[in-house]
Design an enzyme around this catalytic site. Structure first.
Site, PDB file in Angstrom:
ATOM      1  CB  SER A 101      -4.327  17.753 -12.165  1.00 46.64           C
ATOM      2  OG  SER A 101      -5.241  18.357 -13.035  1.00 46.64           O
ATOM      3  CE  LYS A 115      -1.852  11.372 -12.988  1.00 54.93           C
ATOM      4  NZ  LYS A 115      -3.169  11.952 -13.209  1.00 54.93           N
ATOM      5  CG  HIS A 143      -2.559  14.727  -8.886  1.00 55.17           C
ATOM      6  ND1 HIS A 143      -1.427  14.523  -9.640  1.00 55.17           N
ATOM      7  CD2 HIS A 143      -3.539  15.030  -9.766  1.00 55.17           C
ATOM      8  CE1 HIS A 143      -1.707  14.709 -10.921  1.00 55.17           C
ATOM      9  NE2 HIS A 143      -2.976  15.016 -11.026  1.00 55.17           N
TER      10      HIS A 143
END
Ligand SMILES: *Cc1c(COP(=O)(O)O)cnc(C)c1O
Length: 400
Positions: free
Chosen positions: A183, A242, A211
């Site tokens: 991250s 996200k 991610h």
């Protein structure tokens, strides 16, 4: 006494350039956001990689979800909070991960933090050893510390060190745990090699794809699609706040693992279920991600990443003390080392109308303070040029 103790520590943080402050946003998440303490800023720090957080189709779907299901779930999943909206989202996520984890089922959580604490504590019992990459996300670290399992951390991405630990490990249950996309650095774990080690040493591989989901893979199904992997030994955690633009998370794994989480995972059992309207809108978000629009957004994101990296690489050559570690994801770290310099760069960017956060210890190791730049498909090439131009001017002024 407590107040004095805290106050002294806050002063110490301030002196070390480590005290954090929140900003109050006055407009929805987007590349151009209004803030209470500043005019419009061009932002390079959200995780809204595909620009879905404020997508008109999803705004309507959320309103429709609320009309169908109300605004709250009313209880935890095991009491009366589990709805058809949740079940359908879980079925869709199981379909996404099914090609990679045979027979996979999916289980929703309210956040990735809770999903990771659930996984580590429910699977990491006294019979287990957790083998964890040193740069894993805080939620995996916290979960591992809370678990009864033995904890061994291996140096970031050093699979030879991991293999030595696996060879020496005598626990009947071995859990290798890694972020798929790290991250703070944006680099991608060698998931195929990790899976091979898991198979060779009779271990399980827990992948945190916070991610990767939505960003990686031809259909945005994440890192397992990207690497075309398939194994029963994979335990997958994806987040929905996200790239998916909403909120929440899920675990996809072997059905018995999912059943065990339902019985034992305290962050699943002892909390109110996600509002069903969110589960409803998330299905629409996933449809966008895997369809043509998602593919277009991923293609545009990759173009922006290439543009930013080319520009940053040129700056690194022209100025001392900067480095740009290898990353082909929308997370691009410009490492400056010193906390004060990172903060000064972020402040100078803000004065030029750009928000890019200085990330400092303890979020990253001491001596690796950085500007952490993230891109979204809703940025334009002109936005990236504006960022590069501002950085270039600031670095030139720093030298003179
Ligand atoms: C953001 C993040 C999480 C936590 O997910 P939330 O849904 O925001 O709680 C977990 N792991 C990684 C790697 C993350 O970046």
């Amino acid at each position: 006494m407590l107040i004095e103790h805290i106050n002294q520590q806050l002063l110490d943080l301030e002196a070390a350039g480590l005290r954090r402050h929140r900003r109050v946003g006055m407009s929805p998440c987007s590349p151009r956001q209004r803030w209470q303490d500043a005019a419009d800023l061009l932002v390079f720090c959200s995780n809204d990689y595909l620009g879905l957080a404020n997508h008109p189709v999803l705004i309507d779907a959320l309103a429709e979800g609320a009309r169908l299901w109300g605004v709250g779930s009313g209880a935890s999943h095991l009491v009366s909070g589990h709805s058809q909206a949740h079940a359908e989202l879980e079925a869709m996520l199981a379909r996404w991960l099914g090609p990679h984890i045979p027979g996979a089922q999916a289980l929703l959580f309210c956040s990735g933090y809770m999903a990771n604490v659930a996984l580590m504590t429910a699977l990491g019992d006294h019979q287990a050893t957790i083998l964890s990459d040193k740069l894993n996300h805080a939620s995996l670290i916290d979960g591992a510390l809370l678990a009864r399992a033995k904890l061994q951390r291996y140096p970031h991405a050093q699979l030879d060190a991991l293999e030595r630990q696996l060879r020496a490990c005598t626990s009947p249950v071995k859990l290798i745990v890694t972020d798929a996309v790290f991250s703070m650095d944006g680099d991608v774990a060698d998931v195929p090699a990790l899976l091979q080690l898991a198979e060779q040493y009779d271990a399980w591989l827990v992948i945190d794809d916070a991610h990767g989901l939505g960003v990686l893979g031809a259909h945005g199904h994440g890192s397992l699609e990207h690497f075309a992997l398939c194994s029963e030994r994979l335990i997958y955690m994806g987040t929905l706040g996200k790239a998916a633009g909403v909120s929440g998370a899920f675990v996809a794994a072997h059905p018995l693992i999912i059943q065990w989480l339902v019985q034992r995972a305290r962050p699943y059992i002892y909390t109110t279920a996600m509002p069903p309207a969110l589960a409803y809108v998330l299905r629409h978000a996933l449809e966008i991600i895997e369809g043509a629009q998602g593919a277009q957004r991923r293609a545009r994101l990759n173009e922006l990443v290439a543009q930013l990296r080319t520009g940053l690489a040129a700056l690194v050559l022209q100025h001392t003390g900067l480095s740009l570690p290898p990353s082909w994801t929308p997370i691009q770290p410009l490492i400056v080392g010193d906390n004060a310099r990172a903060l000064a760069l972020a402040t100078a960017l803000q004065a030029r109308g750009i928000r890019a956060p200085a990330i400092r210890p303890p979020t990253v190791p001491v001596g690796t303070a950085r500007l952490r730049l993230t891109l979204s498909a809703s940025h334009t090439a002109a936005d990236v040029d504006q960022l590069l131009g501002a950085l270039s001017n600031i670095l030139n002024e720093e030298q003179s």
